[in-house]
Design an enzyme around this catalytic site. Structure first.
Site, short mmCIF file in Angstrom:
data_model
loop_
_atom_site.label_atom_id
_atom_site.label_comp_id
_atom_site.label_asym_id
_atom_site.label_seq_id
_atom_site.Cartn_x
_atom_site.Cartn_y
_atom_site.Cartn_z
N TYR A 55 43.33 52.80 19.97
CA TYR A 55 43.22 51.41 20.40
C TYR A 55 42.60 50.58 19.27
O TYR A 55 41.48 50.85 18.83
CB TYR A 55 42.38 51.28 21.66
CG TYR A 55 43.03 51.84 22.92
CD1 TYR A 55 44.35 52.28 22.93
CD2 TYR A 55 42.31 51.94 24.11
CE1 TYR A 55 44.93 52.79 24.07
CE2 TYR A 55 42.90 52.46 25.27
CZ TYR A 55 44.20 52.88 25.25
OH TYR A 55 44.78 53.39 26.38
N LEU A 214 49.40 46.08 36.91
CA LEU A 214 49.92 44.76 37.25
C LEU A 214 51.35 44.58 36.75
O LEU A 214 51.89 43.47 36.78
CB LEU A 214 49.03 43.66 36.67
CG LEU A 214 47.56 43.70 37.10
CD1 LEU A 214 46.79 42.54 36.48
CD2 LEU A 214 47.44 43.66 38.63
N GLY A 259 43.98 46.29 32.19
CA GLY A 259 43.94 45.93 30.77
C GLY A 259 43.34 44.58 30.49
O GLY A 259 42.98 44.29 29.34
N ARG A 265 40.34 37.45 36.37
CA ARG A 265 41.36 38.45 36.71
C ARG A 265 40.70 39.73 37.23
O ARG A 265 41.17 40.34 38.19
CB ARG A 265 42.21 38.75 35.47
CG ARG A 265 43.30 39.80 35.65
CD ARG A 265 44.41 39.34 36.59
NE ARG A 265 45.13 38.20 36.09
CZ ARG A 265 46.16 38.25 35.22
NH1 ARG A 265 46.56 39.40 34.75
NH2 ARG A 265 46.78 37.14 34.86
#
Length: 295
Positions: A55, A214, A259, A265
């Protein structure tokens, strides 16, 4: 009736916060700012953070570790998952410059030590092999993972993106339990619910850690507006919360790996994780995204 999660993957958490995009948030690259962000999530009851050595080409683990180094007490309040075993083409030191997998004993041992240093942790909570490697020598890899657990460097092990026979072969070569499999599952990716993959997780006691829960954030484009509006009116949940509630209702209670690093969110996702959808609505959402009636 509320769903019952599979025993084994601990600590129990409604959401896992994925750190894949940490390096894309300049405001969080300062250790103090990131430490404040992490602390705020922990105060919300979200203590598990998901990393991987690839990442941000390693930057995400380093940035997270810098925040913990700046605030050492915070390290005691978080649990970290990390993964290794993928070599991107740009990191291939050979003349071939090809993306490949390295689920090799020596490579994974080095990756564990590097992750501990980058993350400024004494122990990785859960270490995962990032992708199934056709060249994996299961016995050799198992010994490295067993040594990492017995030495206290890793608390527990699992896999990522493995199919049932792939994780079962690794499991046959070690006495350690494989506690989880991190793989794709969402309203936008429902195939594993109908091909036996779900039942394999349940049979083997593998907690499903669901990445992309999502569906890439495009569910509003997949669900008819009238269905979405009615679902929101009936439940009081927004699109994010509906997607998470739908996912958490699956047997075994999959844990979404979210994420997004947007606090709003995350709050919506947490609300969804604590909600129960009426069964007809669960199926209506499924029918909508699959664009065909339930058989």
């Amino acid at each position: 009736m509320q769903n019952t999660p599979i025993e084994g993957f601990t600590p129990e958490t409604p959401l896992i916060l994925g750190m894949m995009r940490l390096h894309d948030h300049p405001e969080l690259t300062r250790p103090a700012k990131l430490a404040d962000w992490v602390s705020a999530r922990v105060d919300e009851g979200l203590t598990v953070f998901d990393h991987a050595d690839i990442y941000g080409a390693g930057e995400c683990e380093r940035l997270f570790g810098d925040a913990l180094r700046a605030h050492p007490a915070l390290a005691k309040r978080v649990r970290v998952i990390t993964k290794a075993g993928i070599v991107p083409a740009g990191k291939d030191r050979s003349p071939w410059q090809v993306k490949h997998y390295r689920a090799e004993a020596g490579y994974l041992e080095s990756a564990i030590n590097k992750a501990l240093a980058s993350l400024a942790l004494e122990q990785i909570d859960t270490f995962l092999i990032h992708r199934p490697d056709p060249l994996l020598q299961a016995g050799e890899v198992a010994r490295v993972l067993e040594n990492a657990v017995s030495s206290g460097k890793v608390r527990q092990i699992g896999v990522s993106n493995f199919l049932p026979d792939q994780w079962r072969w690794l499991a046959r070569n070690t006495d350690l339990p494989l506690v989880c499999n991190q793989s794709q599952l969402s309203l936008d990716h429902t195939g594993p619910l109908f091909d036996g993959t779900l039942e394999a997780h349940l049979t083997d006691g593998m907690r499903w850690l669901a990445w992309s829960p999502l569906g890439g954030g495009n569910l509003a484009e997949r669900i008819p507006a009238d269905v979405l509006d009615r679902a929101q009116q009936e439940t009081g949940l927004d699109e994010t919360a509906l997607a998470i509630a739908w996912l958490r209702q699956i047997p075994g209670t999959p844990v979404p790996v979210l994420g997004s690093m947007n606090p709003d969110r995350i709050h919506s996702a947490l609300q969804g994780a604590q909600s129960l959808l009426p069964r007809p609505l669960w199926y209506r959402l499924l029918e909508s995204v699959r664009n065909r009636a339930v058989a």
